[in-house]
Structure formats: C-alpha cells, structure tokens
Motif scaffolding. Sequence first.
Motif, short mmCIF file in Angstrom:
data_model
loop_
_atom_site.label_atom_id
_atom_site.label_comp_id
_atom_site.label_asym_id
_atom_site.label_seq_id
_atom_site.Cartn_x
_atom_site.Cartn_y
_atom_site.Cartn_z
N GLN A 17 0.79 -1.23 0.00
CA GLN A 17 0.00 0.00 0.00
C GLN A 17 0.82 1.28 0.00
O GLN A 17 0.30 2.35 -0.29
N GLY A 18 2.07 1.20 0.40
CA GLY A 18 2.91 2.38 0.56
C GLY A 18 2.86 2.89 1.99
O GLY A 18 1.91 2.64 2.72
N MET A 19 3.91 3.58 2.38
CA MET A 19 4.03 4.04 3.76
C MET A 19 2.97 5.05 4.14
O MET A 19 2.45 5.03 5.25
N ARG A 20 2.66 5.95 3.23
CA ARG A 20 1.67 6.98 3.55
C ARG A 20 0.31 6.37 3.87
O ARG A 20 -0.32 6.71 4.88
N ALA A 21 -0.16 5.44 3.05
CA ALA A 21 -1.47 4.81 3.27
C ALA A 21 -1.48 4.01 4.57
O ALA A 21 -2.45 4.07 5.33
N VAL A 22 -0.42 3.28 4.83
CA VAL A 22 -0.33 2.49 6.06
C VAL A 22 -0.30 3.41 7.27
O VAL A 22 -1.00 3.17 8.27
N ALA A 23 0.48 4.47 7.20
CA ALA A 23 0.57 5.43 8.31
C ALA A 23 -0.80 6.04 8.61
O ALA A 23 -1.20 6.16 9.77
N GLU A 24 -1.55 6.41 7.57
CA GLU A 24 -2.89 6.98 7.77
C GLU A 24 -3.81 5.98 8.45
O GLU A 24 -4.55 6.33 9.36
N LYS A 25 -3.77 4.73 8.03
CA LYS A 25 -4.63 3.70 8.63
C LYS A 25 -4.26 3.45 10.09
O LYS A 25 -5.13 3.16 10.91
N LEU A 26 -2.98 3.55 10.41
CA LEU A 26 -2.53 3.32 11.78
C LEU A 26 -2.66 4.55 12.66
O LEU A 26 -2.56 4.46 13.88
N GLY A 27 -2.83 5.72 12.04
CA GLY A 27 -2.93 6.95 12.82
C GLY A 27 -1.60 7.43 13.34
O GLY A 27 -1.52 8.02 14.42
N VAL A 28 -0.54 7.15 12.58
CA VAL A 28 0.80 7.60 12.95
C VAL A 28 1.42 8.29 11.75
O VAL A 28 0.87 8.27 10.65
N SER A 29 2.59 8.86 11.93
CA SER A 29 3.26 9.55 10.83
C SER A 29 3.94 8.55 9.90
O SER A 29 4.27 7.43 10.29
N LYS A 30 4.15 9.01 8.68
CA LYS A 30 4.89 8.21 7.70
C LYS A 30 6.31 7.95 8.19
O LYS A 30 6.86 6.86 8.02
N ALA A 31 6.90 8.92 8.87
CA ALA A 31 8.25 8.77 9.42
C ALA A 31 8.30 7.66 10.47
O ALA A 31 9.25 6.88 10.51
N THR A 32 7.25 7.58 11.28
CA THR A 32 7.19 6.52 12.30
C THR A 32 7.17 5.15 11.63
O THR A 32 7.91 4.25 12.03
N VAL A 33 6.32 4.99 10.62
CA VAL A 33 6.25 3.71 9.91
C VAL A 33 7.61 3.38 9.30
O VAL A 33 8.10 2.26 9.42
N SER A 34 8.24 4.35 8.66
CA SER A 34 9.55 4.15 8.04
C SER A 34 10.59 3.70 9.07
O SER A 34 11.34 2.74 8.84
N GLN A 35 10.62 4.36 10.22
CA GLN A 35 11.59 4.01 11.25
C GLN A 35 11.34 2.61 11.81
O GLN A 35 12.30 1.87 12.04
N VAL A 36 10.09 2.26 12.01
CA VAL A 36 9.79 0.92 12.54
C VAL A 36 10.17 -0.14 11.52
O VAL A 36 10.83 -1.13 11.86
N VAL A 37 9.77 0.05 10.28
CA VAL A 37 10.06 -0.92 9.22
C VAL A 37 11.57 -1.10 9.04
O VAL A 37 12.04 -2.22 8.78
N ASN A 38 12.31 -0.02 9.18
CA ASN A 38 13.76 -0.06 8.96
C ASN A 38 14.56 -0.27 10.25
O ASN A 38 15.77 -0.07 10.27
N ASP A 39 13.87 -0.67 11.33
CA ASP A 39 14.50 -0.96 12.62
C ASP A 39 15.33 0.20 13.16
O ASP A 39 16.41 0.02 13.69
N LYS A 40 14.80 1.41 13.00
CA LYS A 40 15.48 2.60 13.50
C LYS A 40 14.63 3.37 14.51
O LYS A 40 15.00 4.45 14.94
#
Length: 109
Positions: A17-40
Amino acid sequence: MTTNNWLDVLKEETAKQGMRAVAEKLGVSKATVSQVVNDKYKASTHVIQQRVEGVFMAFTVDCPILGDIAVNQCLEHQNRKFAATNHVRVALYRACRNGCPHSKICGSK
C-alpha cells in the motif's frame, strides 16, 4: 504471505500500500512507519504493534462497554479526552481509567 508476526505484516502492508497509506490507517506519521520498518525506531514499538494487530491482523479485546472491538479502537478510546457528548462516551472514559484490564493509561489499574 501469511504471518502472525506484526512486524512482518507491517512490512508486507507497506510494500503493498505504501508508507503513507499504512501510516494513515494506523494513525501515525509516515516517518514513524519508516523508522519501525527499517528498525530505527528508538521508542517502544508496543503501541505500533497493537495498532498493526488491530488494523491489519483483526486482533480484538473484550471492552467492558462495547464488547468485542479491534485493539486499535481500544487504544483510540483510551486516548480520547473527556466529553459528555453521550452516555457511551462517558462510560468508555470511565472504564478506560478505572481498572479495565486492557487500559494502558498509567494508574488505571
């Protein structure tokens, strides 16, 4: 791919779906999703895990007011500010702060 690991599910959904769509569904920022996915991600991932489990994995809890609800909905109710807009919202506010076993609010148990 079918998995029970929330992080694998997050990565799979992000790829689809892409980070933006996932972030919106989770109610968090795109940066948060990116950091979690990339173990940062430096903070605890417990709340992110619960949101993924509720939104993408259909995990539920037994709410003392609403019955069976998604984990992420439970978290949303806990984070709401008090508003006496209707009796259900008042009951949820009280239950989340007065001993609900699913509450993550400090001092609620």
